[in-house]
Design a protein around this motif. Structure first.
Motif, PDB file in Angstrom:
ATOM      1  N   GLU A 280       0.831  -1.197   0.000  1.00  0.00           N
ATOM      2  CA  GLU A 280       0.000   0.000   0.000  1.00  0.00           C
ATOM      3  C   GLU A 280       0.873   1.258   0.000  1.00  0.00           C
ATOM      4  O   GLU A 280       1.079   1.919   1.017  1.00  0.00           O
ATOM      5  CB  GLU A 280      -0.947   0.017   1.198  1.00  0.00           C
ATOM      6  CG  GLU A 280      -2.081   1.020   1.028  1.00  0.00           C
ATOM      7  CD  GLU A 280      -3.140   0.911   2.094  1.00  0.00           C
ATOM      8  OE1 GLU A 280      -3.016   1.629   3.100  1.00  0.00           O
ATOM      9  OE2 GLU A 280      -4.079   0.113   1.923  1.00  0.00           O
ATOM     10  N   ALA A 288      -7.279   2.762  -3.549  1.00  0.00           N
ATOM     11  CA  ALA A 288      -8.084   1.955  -2.629  1.00  0.00           C
ATOM     12  C   ALA A 288      -9.191   2.791  -2.003  1.00  0.00           C
ATOM     13  O   ALA A 288     -10.340   2.334  -1.877  1.00  0.00           O
ATOM     14  CB  ALA A 288      -7.190   1.350  -1.547  1.00  0.00           C
ATOM     15  N   ASP A 289      -8.875   4.016  -1.602  1.00  0.00           N
ATOM     16  CA  ASP A 289      -9.888   4.908  -1.034  1.00  0.00           C
ATOM     17  C   ASP A 289     -11.013   5.160  -2.034  1.00  0.00           C
ATOM     18  O   ASP A 289     -12.197   5.205  -1.667  1.00  0.00           O
ATOM     19  CB  ASP A 289      -9.250   6.234  -0.627  1.00  0.00           C
ATOM     20  CG  ASP A 289      -8.446   6.123   0.651  1.00  0.00           C
ATOM     21  OD1 ASP A 289      -8.615   5.130   1.372  1.00  0.00           O
ATOM     22  OD2 ASP A 289      -7.630   7.031   0.918  1.00  0.00           O
ATOM     23  N   VAL A 292     -13.251   2.064  -2.204  1.00  0.00           N
ATOM     24  CA  VAL A 292     -14.041   1.896  -0.980  1.00  0.00           C
ATOM     25  C   VAL A 292     -15.239   2.835  -0.962  1.00  0.00           C
ATOM     26  O   VAL A 292     -16.373   2.421  -0.664  1.00  0.00           O
ATOM     27  CB  VAL A 292     -13.161   2.117   0.271  1.00  0.00           C
ATOM     28  CG1 VAL A 292     -14.026   2.173   1.526  1.00  0.00           C
ATOM     29  CG2 VAL A 292     -12.131   1.017   0.399  1.00  0.00           C
ATOM     30  N   VAL A 318      -8.703  -4.363  -0.911  1.00  0.00           N
ATOM     31  CA  VAL A 318      -9.797  -3.498  -0.467  1.00  0.00           C
ATOM     32  C   VAL A 318     -10.844  -4.305   0.290  1.00  0.00           C
ATOM     33  O   VAL A 318     -11.331  -3.895   1.354  1.00  0.00           O
ATOM     34  CB  VAL A 318     -10.432  -2.774  -1.670  1.00  0.00           C
ATOM     35  CG1 VAL A 318     -11.777  -2.156  -1.289  1.00  0.00           C
ATOM     36  CG2 VAL A 318      -9.500  -1.703  -2.201  1.00  0.00           C
ATOM     37  N   TYR A 322     -10.502  -3.034   4.076  1.00  0.00           N
ATOM     38  CA  TYR A 322     -11.419  -1.918   4.278  1.00  0.00           C
ATOM     39  C   TYR A 322     -12.889  -2.337   4.370  1.00  0.00           C
ATOM     40  O   TYR A 322     -13.686  -1.669   5.010  1.00  0.00           O
ATOM     41  CB  TYR A 322     -11.243  -0.889   3.159  1.00  0.00           C
ATOM     42  CG  TYR A 322      -9.878  -0.264   3.177  1.00  0.00           C
ATOM     43  CD1 TYR A 322      -9.526   0.656   4.156  1.00  0.00           C
ATOM     44  CD2 TYR A 322      -8.910  -0.618   2.246  1.00  0.00           C
ATOM     45  CE1 TYR A 322      -8.265   1.215   4.202  1.00  0.00           C
ATOM     46  CE2 TYR A 322      -7.640  -0.059   2.275  1.00  0.00           C
ATOM     47  CZ  TYR A 322      -7.324   0.852   3.257  1.00  0.00           C
ATOM     48  OH  TYR A 322      -6.070   1.397   3.305  1.00  0.00           O
TER      49      TYR A 322
END
Length: 852
Positions: A280, A288-289, A292, A318, A322
């Protein structure tokens, strides 16, 4: 115990007689919770000191003071108890910043052998599984060697043990005595490092908790956030921003924080790489954010990009980190059927005789083969349905079987269990199968869906369900076989996220590297060990930098981006733009190169493995020729004399044959760089130190009590007898010290084993010098008479190893140790009793101590 004639024991001294004590350093006394409750100071072979609560001056650690004794807790015993003192004045002066910088250079110099010594210790532990302390026992060491059947392992063990001891001694000699400024600074740096890492972990955990809260709120939003939800979200995001600023400030607070925090990040990268997981980096975190937030909003996500960029790894990362669930995965292909997505019927055989089972199976397969022969153009889906139909018909009518249940496929199972579903290589799945997803893609947790294949059954979608897709899109060309353009109606229901290769500059030198060069950062992390050391052929970091740059160029060319200075040059023909269609130096390909390089023990230069593990693997001869030219002409690989400098690159944009014979050039000398260099390679130099520990340069005042204490005797003859004993013992001690240092220099025994033996021998000799008084009294008398001599001897012993060996041999030749050889020979024989080391005995014989 009776005293020898003529010797008169001294009466205990009062605090007034004890007098002034110079050059005293205090250390704090604290409770478990860190509360300060007092100050104390220890003295070798003397009463300890404790600072009176009403002392007019409060001490500072590592600063020297002159103190006055005010009371004695054990006035009847010269050794037991402690003196309570008050501070009279501070002695000496503080080191200047320039002096501290010189001290720090010495500490950093000592770090090199100490780090290598610890590396040798780890190597031995990995080989034997025996901790160093246990290895100090001769029986354990002998057992270790006996259990090693392989001679190579024995050689590795003995070589590593020699390095371990030799390098530790070198580091200790550089740092000096236990109260040196170097050791004070070393302790100061360790405290700074521990504090920075502890605080950094706390901040990281706080950020992780805030992110969990953010994810929870986002998942709870149905259509639009409420005012309260917005307020809480903004507060959480503000806290995260504050914590990130705190990390920035923390990292720049001092050199230890800078190197420690950055090294911990590189260690985490290495940890993920060695386990085959996605790393990461900031770029990966940003993507990734994005995934999500859209999954939590109920939007299916399509992650698309090129070969080896890590699309599937991102989706799985992910889901687990998350979304908190292990994802179900469907591997798409042109053979993927509806049953593989949604499920199929399970048939129960409840009345068939086991003896007839083989006959039953053969009947079903014959009927199925007949159907396939009659329907040669049938699709795989049609064949699958036909087989189920034949089986069901046979069971129901011929054997009395019944259809018992419907087995849920991954799509329905993910809905029912509240788990993410990943459809990998989605654009390889046939259109007629994919189009069935149109309705599913708009469903959200809390809604109910009908299982069409199992009439009457309904599933309520549980929280946690979400759909992620990955695909290699051709985007106008046909490099990916059996991939097709996706239906616009399907695409309109997806959030499409392009996932590129990791950021990396393609120009500049390694000195221009920075954290934004994420590909290079990963390569450095991949090569370092778990402590941050990098042991590779000399010049490898510069080679890695070039490898990262050329890797990014191949990635851009594979993605169809035109790259300056990456044209294909063929003789006198005009350079042509060339785009790679088969080969790309992805993270997977880079790992293959480095792994093979390491497993062969860096036998050859890096160029050999680039050629063997990557370029030569291309089955397209033109592409292979272009890659060789790119690596050679633009990035300087294959530049050794024995590599082909002018191969035939063909003409007209094509190459008919391209053969290169690798010269297999040996790698450069192996070198080890420490964690500091590793961090600086990526993040640059740390901040200048702005604060230093408190430490005084001592004044020329002897560290003893006043008035001077000397043994009192009755007659001149008795005094001479005592003096002779003291002189003989002092000279013996000098000989023992010289022998001890010689043993350490030549690495005959582990350091602590020699120290234990030396301590026991000194105690034996003190008792021999004063046979008629207690060991404590004898030690006290020797201390009083020899303290200055021992101090001078300690300084003399702390010389270079080579000088010390010369001095020791010279003492023997000059006859300075006459009268003690037999005793020393006996000691050495006792120490090395049962030794199998012929080289040890041979070396001892060479110095003339005794004949063997």
């Amino acid at each position: 115990m009776p005293r020898p004639p003529g010797l008169r024991m001294e009466a205990p001294k009062s605090p007034e007689q004890e007098g002034i004590i110079n050059n005293v350093r205090f250390v704090p006394i604290k409770k478990k919770d860190g509360t300060l409750i007092g100050w104390r100071s220890s003295r070798a072979n003397m009463k300890s000191l404790e600072l009176a609560p009403d002392s007019p001056i409060t001490p500072v650690e590592n600063v020297k003071y002159q103190v006055q004794a005010v009371s004695d807790t054990e006035p009847g015993d010269p050794m037991k108890g402690k003196l309570v003192v008050t501070i009279v004045k501070r002695q000496g002066r503080l080191l200047t910043a320039d002096e501290w910088k010189e001290v720090e250079e010495t500490v950093q110099k000592a770090e090199v052998p100490m780090r290598k010594s610890k590396a040798a210790s780890r190597e031995i532990y990995k080989l034997t599984g025996v901790p160093r302390k246990a290895r100090s026992e001769p029986e354990t060491r002998t057992e270790i060697l006996q259990n090693m059947e392989n001679v190579a392992d024995q050689i590795i063990f003995q070589t590593a043990e020699d390095r371990e001891n030799e390098l530790e001694l070198e580091a200790e000699s550089i740092l000096g005595d236990p109260l040196s400024a170097e050791r004070v600074l070393k302790g100061f740096r360790l405290k700074n490092l521990a504090k920075a890492l502890r605080e950094h972990r706390i901040v990281q955990r706080t950020i992780a908790e805030h992110r969990k809260e953010e994810v929870h709120i986002l998942a709870s939003i149905k259509d639009a956030p409420t005012a309260t939800q917005l307020e809480v979200l903004n507060e959480i995001r503000s806290k995260i921003a504050v914590q990130k600023d705190e990390i920035e400030k923390m990292t720049g607070a001092n050199p230890e924080a800078f190197y420690g925090i950055h090294l911990s990040a590189l260690k985490e990268y290495r940890h993920q790489l060695t386990r085959g997981r996605i790393v990461e980096t900031p770029y990966v975190r940003e993507k990734a954010d994005d995934v999500v937030t859209h999954i939590l909003a109920g939007k299916p996500v399509l992650i698309y990009g090129h070969l080896g960029s890590g699309k599937t790894e991102l989706a799985m990362h992910v889901a687990k980190k998350y979304l908190g669930k292990e994802a179900l995965v469907i591997c798409g292909s042109k053979h993927t059927s509806l049953a593989e997505l949604y499920g199929h019927q399970i048939l129960a055989i409840d009345k068939i005789d086991k003896k007839d089972l083989d006959s039953f199976i053969n009947d079903v397969e014959r009927k199925y083969d007949t159907w396939v022969a009659d329907h040669k153009n049938a699709t795989d889906q049609e064949k699958h349905l036909a087989h189920d139909r034949i089986l069901q018909t046979y069971l129901t009518h011929a054997k009395g079987g019944t259809v018992s249940d419907f087995f849920l496929g991954p799509i329905y199972k993910a809905m029912d269990e509240g788990r993410p579903i990943i459809i990998d290589e989605v654009n390889a799945i046939p259109h007629e199968v994919l189009i069935s997803l149109n309705h599913i893609l708009t469903r959200r947790p809390g809604e109910t869906v009908d299982v069409q294949q199992d009439s009457g059954r309904k599933i309520t979608i549980k929280p946690g369900f979400g759909i992620l897709m990955t695909g290699n899109l051709n985007q106008g060309d046909d490099r990916y076989v059996d991939r097709q353009d996706m239906d616009p109606a399907l695409l309109s229901r997806l959030y499409k996220l392009e996932y590129d290769y990791l950021p990396q500059k393609t120009v500049g030198t390694v000195t221009e590297a920075d954290p934004k060069d994420e590909l290079f950062t990963l390569l450095v992390s991949r090569l370092m060990d778990k402590n941050g050391d990098i042991t590779v052929p000399d010049g490898s970091l510069s080679q890695l930098w070039k490898l990262a740059k050329v890797a990014r160029v191949t990635q851009d060319l594979f993605a169809g981006h035109e790259v300056q200075d990456a044209m294909f040059k063929q003789g006198r023909d005009r350079p042509l733009a060339y785009f790679l269609k088969q080969s790309v130096l992805s993270i997977r390909s880079l790992d293959n190169i480095i792994t093979q390089w390491q497993r062969e023990g860096y036998r050859y230069e890096l160029d050999e493995y680039i050629w063997k593990e990557f370029i030569s693997q291309s089955t397209d001869v033109t592409e292979r020729a272009f890659l060789y030219q790119l690596f050679h002409d633009r990035f300087g690989f294959f530049s050794g004399d024995k590599w082909d400098q002018n191969p035939d690159y063909g003409s007209g944009g094509r190459v008919t044959a391209f053969r290169i014979t690798s010269p297999k050039l040996s790698a450069a000398k192996i070198e080890t760089t420490g964690p500091r260099t590793t961090v600086e390679t990526i993040f640059g130099h740390g901040p200048e130190r702005t604060s230093w520990p408190s430490f005084d340069v001592a004044e020329e005042v002897e560290e003893t009590t006043t008035p001077a204490e000397t043994p009192e005797t009755g007659t001149h003859e008795e005094q001479e007898s005592v003096n002779e004993l003291l002189a003989r013992n002092a000279k013996t001690n000098e000989t023992i010290r010289a022998l001890q240092q010689y043993i350490l220099n030549n690495q005959f025994l582990p350091i602590h084993a020699v120290n234990d033996w030396f301590h026991d021998e000194i105690e034996r000799r003190m008792q021999a010098a004063f046979p008629n008084i207690s060991p404590q009294e004898a030690e006290e008398r020797l201390k009083r008479a020899n303290i200055r001599i021992e101090d001078r001897e300690s300084e003399q012993v702390a010389v270079s190893q080579s000088t010390d060996r010369v001095l020791f041999k010279k003492r023997i030749v000059d006859g300075q140790i006459v009268g003690f050889e037999d005793e020393i020979a006996l000691m050495v024989r006792n120490v090395f009793a049962g030794s199998r080391s012929k080289s040890t005995l041979k070396n001892l014989d060479k110095i003339g101590l005794f004949g063997l």
